[in-house]
Design a protein around this motif. Structure first.
Motif, PDB file in Angstrom:
ATOM      1  N   ALA A 121       0.840  -1.099   0.020  1.00  0.00           N
ATOM      2  CA  ALA A 121      -0.117  -0.015   0.122  1.00  0.00           C
ATOM      3  C   ALA A 121       0.969   1.321   0.028  1.00  0.00           C
ATOM      4  CB  ALA A 121      -0.957   0.032   1.148  1.00  0.00           C
ATOM      5  N   GLY A 122       0.474   2.366   0.070  1.00  0.00           N
ATOM      6  CA  GLY A 122       1.157   3.737   0.237  1.00  0.00           C
ATOM      7  C   GLY A 122       1.947   3.886  -1.073  1.00  0.00           C
ATOM      8  N   GLN A 123       2.923   4.531  -0.755  1.00  0.00           N
ATOM      9  CA  GLN A 123       3.767   4.901  -1.964  1.00  0.00           C
ATOM     10  C   GLN A 123       4.359   3.529  -2.797  1.00  0.00           C
ATOM     11  OE1 GLN A 123       6.646   7.624  -0.557  1.00  0.00           O
ATOM     12  NE2 GLN A 123       8.219   5.944  -0.319  1.00  0.00           N
ATOM     13  N   GLU A 153       9.600  12.842  -5.545  1.00  0.00           N
ATOM     14  CA  GLU A 153      10.805  12.486  -4.640  1.00  0.00           C
ATOM     15  C   GLU A 153      10.687  10.982  -4.075  1.00  0.00           C
ATOM     16  OE1 GLU A 153      11.721  15.350  -1.921  1.00  0.00           O
ATOM     17  OE2 GLU A 153      11.862  17.136  -3.442  1.00  0.00           O
ATOM     18  N   VAL A 154       9.752  10.122  -4.984  1.00  0.00           N
ATOM     19  CA  VAL A 154      10.181   8.523  -4.716  1.00  0.00           C
ATOM     20  C   VAL A 154      11.237   8.116  -5.674  1.00  0.00           C
ATOM     21  CG1 VAL A 154       8.959   6.555  -4.644  1.00  0.00           C
ATOM     22  CG2 VAL A 154       7.556   8.715  -4.176  1.00  0.00           C
ATOM     23  N   ILE A 176      -1.264  15.695  -5.812  1.00  0.00           N
ATOM     24  CA  ILE A 176       0.122  15.484  -5.655  1.00  0.00           C
ATOM     25  C   ILE A 176       0.737  16.513  -4.448  1.00  0.00           C
ATOM     26  CG2 ILE A 176       0.339  17.313  -7.108  1.00  0.00           C
ATOM     27  CD1 ILE A 176       2.870  16.337  -8.240  1.00  0.00           C
ATOM     28  N   ASP A 177       1.525  15.507  -3.507  1.00  0.00           N
ATOM     29  CA  ASP A 177       2.215  16.172  -2.296  1.00  0.00           C
ATOM     30  C   ASP A 177       3.532  16.465  -3.157  1.00  0.00           C
ATOM     31  OD1 ASP A 177       3.907  16.856  -0.248  1.00  0.00           O
ATOM     32  OD2 ASP A 177       3.076  15.095   1.043  1.00  0.00           O
ATOM     33  N   ALA A 178       3.927  17.894  -3.437  1.00  0.00           N
ATOM     34  CA  ALA A 178       4.960  18.110  -4.186  1.00  0.00           C
ATOM     35  C   ALA A 178       6.440  18.178  -3.250  1.00  0.00           C
ATOM     36  CB  ALA A 178       4.940  19.679  -4.579  1.00  0.00           C
ATOM     37  N   MET A 179       6.204  17.882  -2.028  1.00  0.00           N
ATOM     38  CA  MET A 179       7.421  17.861  -1.160  1.00  0.00           C
ATOM     39  C   MET A 179       8.342  19.153  -1.385  1.00  0.00           C
ATOM     40  SD  MET A 179       6.893  14.894   0.450  1.00  0.00           S
ATOM     41  CE  MET A 179       8.512  14.392   1.086  1.00  0.00           C
TER      42      MET A 179
END
Length: 247
Positions: A121-123, A153-154, A176-179
């Motif tokens: 799950a998750g990223q 950034e993955v 989108i979490d742009a970090m």
């Protein structure tokens, strides 16, 4: 999709119907959750709780989603629910519930905890777009409007390509979490024809303008989502940006 073009983003173990109601004066959408739907992700959530992380762990997660959405029936906000699952059947069930409430079902390809990634799950889904596409198709088959929450950034992940694939599978929203890679929002916008919500560090006119200039259709507020002063400021900046574009 929703207006105003401001959302509050899910915070683990904190984002429930009461939280959404408090924010509703300033936002067009509220992403509740995240909710661990199946046994694998629920077992993982229990491990995270043991490390003092907040998690929603109701006895019946799908019934909990139904109850939370019902509690927002009189609130002028588009509800959404962020969910985590390593298997497909509970996604289908949650999608049917969201469909009944005209709510968005958001598939979580975002959580980076090692335990959550280890169960698929998750990223980890960003590295396995075939599995993520199957989740999207399952959710759309259940009748829901589908969002996919992703992060930049993955390592080893071509995010614009993953976004293109999930949109082709039926997702209407990419959140989108742009970090610290805000420019990737522009790359995803160029690669897809979807409603793009940008998240991370949204606080004021400058951060709103940066994301919208990059091609986002809306912004979302994470950690300060319970701060009405921040939400009011972001709402005002977003309204003004779109007013200038129309003018």
């Amino acid at each position: 999709m929703f207006a105003p073009r401001v959302a509050v983003a899910s915070l683990s173990g904190e984002s429930d119907a009461d939280w959404a109601r408090t924010a509703s004066e300033h936002v067009g959408a509220a992403f509740l959750g995240g909710i661990a739907l199946d046994e694998a992700t629920r077992d993982t959530a229990r491990q995270l709780v043991s490390r003092e992380r907040n998690e929603f762990l109701p006895d019946d997660p799908v019934a909990f989603v139904d109850e939370q959405l019902a509690a927002l029936a009189d609130v002028p906000v588009r509800p959404a629910v962020n969910v985590r699952s390593a298997t497909l059947p509970p996604i289908r069930e949650a999608a049917a519930v969201c469909s009944r409430h005209d709510a968005i079902l958001e598939l979580n390809a975002h959580c980076r905890q090692e335990e959550m990634c280890a169960v698929g799950a998750g990223q980890s889904l960003l590295r396995n777009p075939d599995r993520l596409r199957r989740q999207v198709r399952t959710a759309t088959d259940g009748g829901a409007t589908v969002s996919v929450k992703v992060r930049t950034e993955v390592p080893g992940v071509n995010l614009p390509e993953v976004a293109r694939q999930v949109v082709a599978a039926g997702a209407e929203i990419v959140h989108i979490d742009a970090m610290d890679s805000e420019h990737v929002v522009a790359d995803v916008a160029d690669a897809t024809d979807c409603f793009l919500v940008a998240n991370n560090g949204v606080r004021d006119e400058a951060t709103v303008a940066e994301y919208l200039d990059y091609g986002a259709d809306a912004v979302s507020v994470g950690r300060p989502s319970d701060d009405t002063e921040v939400l009011s400021r972001v709402r005002r900046a977003t309204d003004e940006w779109f007013a200038e574009v129309v003018a």
